[in-house]
Design a protein around this motif. Structure first.
Motif, short mmCIF file in Angstrom:
data_model
loop_
_atom_site.label_atom_id
_atom_site.label_comp_id
_atom_site.label_asym_id
_atom_site.label_seq_id
_atom_site.Cartn_x
_atom_site.Cartn_y
_atom_site.Cartn_z
N UNK A 104 0.80 -1.42 -0.01
CA UNK A 104 -0.06 -0.24 -0.07
C UNK A 104 0.98 1.34 -0.01
N UNK A 105 1.85 1.52 0.97
CA UNK A 105 2.86 2.52 1.07
C UNK A 105 3.35 2.68 -0.27
N UNK A 106 4.12 1.76 -0.85
CA UNK A 106 5.09 1.82 -2.04
C UNK A 106 4.07 2.22 -3.28
N UNK A 107 2.78 1.85 -3.34
CA UNK A 107 2.13 2.24 -4.25
C UNK A 107 1.80 3.92 -4.43
N UNK A 108 2.00 4.32 -3.19
CA UNK A 108 1.72 5.75 -2.90
C UNK A 108 3.14 6.63 -3.40
N UNK A 109 4.35 6.03 -3.05
CA UNK A 109 5.39 6.66 -3.40
C UNK A 109 6.73 6.08 -2.46
N UNK A 110 7.51 6.92 -2.01
CA UNK A 110 8.91 6.21 -1.55
C UNK A 110 8.61 5.83 -0.08
N UNK A 111 9.46 4.63 0.47
CA UNK A 111 9.47 4.20 1.81
C UNK A 111 10.94 4.31 2.04
N UNK A 112 10.99 4.84 3.57
CA UNK A 112 12.32 5.33 4.14
C UNK A 112 12.45 4.15 5.13
N UNK A 113 13.91 3.52 5.15
CA UNK A 113 14.03 2.47 6.19
C UNK A 113 15.60 2.66 6.66
N UNK A 114 16.02 2.40 7.83
CA UNK A 114 17.48 2.65 8.34
C UNK A 114 17.99 1.31 7.48
N UNK A 115 19.19 1.89 6.82
CA UNK A 115 20.12 0.83 6.06
C UNK A 115 20.58 -0.04 6.77
N UNK A 116 20.60 -1.31 6.34
CA UNK A 116 21.22 -2.46 6.75
C UNK A 116 20.48 -3.38 7.90
N UNK A 117 19.14 -2.79 8.11
CA UNK A 117 18.34 -3.48 8.81
C UNK A 117 17.41 -4.52 8.15
N UNK A 147 9.24 16.24 4.76
CA UNK A 147 9.33 17.16 3.60
C UNK A 147 8.54 16.57 2.58
N UNK A 148 8.10 15.15 2.87
CA UNK A 148 7.00 14.79 1.63
C UNK A 148 7.98 14.12 0.61
N UNK A 149 9.20 13.74 0.75
CA UNK A 149 9.80 13.07 -0.29
C UNK A 149 9.63 11.70 -0.04
N UNK A 150 9.15 11.19 1.05
CA UNK A 150 8.87 9.62 1.60
C UNK A 150 7.34 9.59 1.92
N UNK A 151 6.52 8.79 1.63
CA UNK A 151 5.20 8.67 2.04
C UNK A 151 5.06 7.94 3.68
N UNK A 152 6.25 7.14 3.74
CA UNK A 152 6.03 6.23 4.75
C UNK A 152 7.33 5.94 5.42
N UNK A 153 7.50 5.67 6.65
CA UNK A 153 8.85 5.16 7.36
C UNK A 153 8.62 3.81 7.96
N UNK A 154 9.19 2.82 7.75
CA UNK A 154 9.16 1.60 8.17
C UNK A 154 10.08 1.48 9.47
N UNK A 155 9.49 1.18 10.51
CA UNK A 155 10.38 1.38 11.84
C UNK A 155 9.56 1.02 13.02
N UNK A 156 10.40 0.49 14.13
CA UNK A 156 9.99 0.41 15.45
C UNK A 156 9.09 1.49 15.67
N UNK A 157 7.95 1.58 16.35
CA UNK A 157 6.97 2.69 16.31
C UNK A 157 7.49 3.70 17.44
N UNK A 158 8.03 3.05 18.61
CA UNK A 158 8.51 4.02 19.59
C UNK A 158 9.91 4.75 19.01
N UNK A 159 10.68 4.07 18.33
CA UNK A 159 11.70 4.70 17.78
C UNK A 159 11.35 5.87 16.78
#
Length: 238
Positions: A104-117, A147-159
């Motif tokens: 769903x997220x990728x269909x709307x735009x870019x997703x960000x995630x910490x590298x190497x995880x 900034x809107x460059x990514x639509x979502x961030x895949x991460x531990x919610x608390x972090x």
């Protein structure tokens, strides 16, 4: 070596923000653990060391406890699980909507995630590497999301909530869908720890009093804000 013969080894990795960190940013899990030990009257020696080494030393027979360990089937028989401290859902946080899946997220735009995880690898596998922006630290992810460059961030919610708040933004701006996976994060012990059952009872009682008198909620509030802290302390999600 412990400061005194009777001291307990307390292991953690000081690069696990916002859970465990160094003295100037100890993290919510470290603050909770040290308060539990204080209330239980247990002297300890803090050992901050790389994460794999901390686990290896306990499994090799070091008589100590370790902070912020996810309870997984693979680890179930390797440690004694003393206190369940917090649930750690892995989610897609967004400013626009609550995404339940990476597709769903990728269909709307870019997703960000910490590298190497594993999260970055999972996102690239499901969405394609071109849809994922790998970053080196949480604040980079915050800037991309803000900034809107990514639509979502895949991460531990608390972090994600802590990083967003640390950047000066209201965590209530963020939306998240259903967890893609969830682990319970524990204070755990070496199987070789003497009198572990008695220690477990003392620490569980100490944590129960922290929950009852608001101490645990206050610790959470310092990292994710009072609104989210109240929900988390009650064992609920938004």
């Amino acid at each position: 070596m412990p400061a005194a013969a009777q001291d307990l080894f307390l292991y953690g990795d000081d690069h696990q923000g916002p859970f465990v960190g160094p003295d100037d940013a100890p993290g919510l899990f470290r603050e909770a653990t040290e308060e539990m030990l204080r209330r239980a009257g247990v002297p300890y020696t803090l050992i901050l060391t790389p994460w794999r080494r901390a686990q290896a030393e306990l499994k090799a027979g070091a008589g100590g406890i370790i902070m912020n360990l996810a309870r997984t089937p693979a680890r179930e028989e390797e440690f004694r699980w003393l206190v369940r401290v917090v649930s750690t859902p892995y989610v897609l946080v967004s400013r626009t909507r609550g995404y339940d899946t990476l597709s769903e997220a990728c269909a709307d735009g870019l997703v960000v995630a910490l590298a190497g995880t594993p999260r970055a690898e999972e996102a690239a596998s499901l969405c394609g590497a071109g849809q994922v922006i790998p970053v080196n630290d949480p604040q980079q992810a915050v800037r991309l999301l803000q900034s809107g460059r990514a639509v979502a961030w895949y991460e531990i919610e608390l972090r994600a909530l802590h990083a967003w708040r640390s950047a000066g933004y209201d965590p209530e701006m963020l939306k998240s869908g259903r967890p893609l996976q969830t682990f319970d994060s524990y204070l755990a012990a070496s199987l070789a720890l003497p009198e572990a059952e008695a220690l477990q009872k003392r620490l569980q009682q100490a944590f129960a009093t922290m929950q009852a008198d608001g101490t645990w909620e206050a610790i959470l509030a310092a990292y994710v804000g009072p609104v989210r802290a109240h929900t988390l302390a009650a064992g609920r999600r938004r």
